[in-house]
Design an enzyme around this catalytic site. Structure first.
Site, short mmCIF file in Angstrom:
data_model
loop_
_atom_site.label_atom_id
_atom_site.label_comp_id
_atom_site.label_asym_id
_atom_site.label_seq_id
_atom_site.Cartn_x
_atom_site.Cartn_y
_atom_site.Cartn_z
N ASP A 118 -6.95 36.18 -47.39
CA ASP A 118 -5.62 36.13 -46.95
C ASP A 118 -4.89 35.41 -47.31
O ASP A 118 -4.61 34.50 -46.75
CB ASP A 118 -6.20 35.60 -45.11
CG ASP A 118 -5.43 36.92 -44.48
OD1 ASP A 118 -4.60 36.63 -44.44
OD2 ASP A 118 -5.25 35.26 -43.27
N LEU A 119 -4.11 35.31 -48.31
CA LEU A 119 -2.84 34.69 -48.45
C LEU A 119 -1.85 34.99 -47.81
O LEU A 119 -1.29 36.13 -48.22
CB LEU A 119 -2.76 34.87 -50.25
CG LEU A 119 -1.94 33.91 -50.64
CD1 LEU A 119 -2.06 32.56 -50.73
CD2 LEU A 119 -1.64 34.63 -51.91
#
Length: 238
Positions: A167-168
Site C-alpha cells: 500500500d504505497l
C-alpha cells in the site's frame, strides 16, 4: 532468521529478529507496562499503534488491525494457519531482508501472537525511525518545495531489489531527520525477482493517495510533482 523466545501468560509466542535473539521479552508487547513511555499514534492507519521507549530504545509497537468490510466481523482476529504464515512473522522477516539490503525501513525487533481458538491476534515491535514528517504533510506544506526527485530515487532503491509494497501511499513515505526518505508499513509486502510493470502501478497508487487527501493543493501541482518523481525513478532504475 527468527528465533523463538520465552512466552508469558496469554502470549502464544514471541519471535525475535536475529539481532534481538535471546533478548526480546513478552512484556515488551504489554502497553500498560510502558506507563508514560507509551504514546498512542493517532495520525492515519487503523489505530492500535504506539510510540514506546524500552530497553531497545525508541520503538513503534503496532497491533494488527483489519480494514474494509471484514472489520465488521472482527478488527483484530485472523485465521491461524501456522506460525510461518503469521502476518507479524512474515512482516518481520521481510523487514530483516530489506534492512539487510541497506534499504531505509524500520529495524525489526520482535513479533508476538496470541491464539484464541482457530484465530490469532498479532503485534510487531520495530525501532522508531528518526523521521520528521511524511510525504503528504510535505505536499500540504508546499507542493512545489517537495523534493520529488529524492522520493523517486528512494522508491527506485526498493524496486531494484524487487521490494513490492502492499500500500504505497503518501503517509507511508517518511522524511527522516537526515533529509532522506524511508518507507514504512510492509504488512503483506513481498519480494519479486526484480522491477516490473508493478512498479508503475505502485507509483500510480502513490499519486492517487495524494489526490485523495490533497485538501487545497491543486491537482495540476501534484501531477507535475509526480512527473518529476517518475522521471527520477525511471533514471534510477536504468
Amino acid at each position: 532468521m527468527i528465533a523463538p523466545e520465552s512466552t508469558a501468560d496469554g502470549v502464544a509466542g514471541v519471535h525475535a529478529a536475529a539481532a534481538w535473539a535471546g533478548r526480546a521479552r513478552p512484556e515488551w508487547f504489554e502497553v500498560p507496562r510502558y506507563g508514560a513511555n507509551a504514546l498512542p499514534i493517532s495520525d492515519g492507519g487503523r489505530g492500535g499503534a504506539w510510540y514506546v521507549e524500552g530497553p531497545f530504545g525508541a520503538g513503534v509497537l503496532r497491533f494488527y488491525r483489519r480494514g474494509g468490510w471484514v472489520a465488521r466481523l472482527s478488527r483484530e482476529h485472523y485465521l491461524f494457519t501456522g506460525v510461518s504464515r503469521l502476518r507479524c512473522v512474515r512482516e518481520l522477516r521481510l523487514l530483516e531482508e530489506l534492512a539487510g539490503l541497506g534499504l531505509p525501513v524500520p529495524g525489526p525487533i520482535a513479533a508476538a501472537w496470541w491464539r484464541e481458538g482457530p484465530f490469532y491476534r498479532a503485534a510487531l515491535l520495530m525501532q522508531r525511525l528518526p523521521a520528521r514528517t511524511d510525504l503528504m504533510a510535505l505536499v500540504h506544506a508546499g507542493v512545489d518545495d517537495v523534493p520529488w526527485e529524492a522520493v523517486g530515487q528512494c522508491i527506485a532503491r526498493f524496486h531494484r531489489h524487487g521490494a513490492r509494497h502492499p500500500d504505497l501511499n503518501a503517509r507511508n513515505v517518511l522524511r527522516c531527520d537526515d533529509g532522506g526518505f524511508a518507507v514504512i508499513d510492509w504488512d503483506r509486502g513481498r519480494r519479486e525477482g526484480g522491477p516490473g510493470r508493478w512498479c508503475g502501478a505502485e507509483l500510480d497508487r502513490l499519486e492517487r493517495s495524494m489526490l485523495k487527501h490533497r485538501r487545497q493543493v491543486q491537482v495540476q501541482a501534484i501531477h507535475a510533482g509526480m512527473a518529476r518523481l517518475r522521471a527520477a525513478h525511471a533514471e534510477a532504475l536504468r
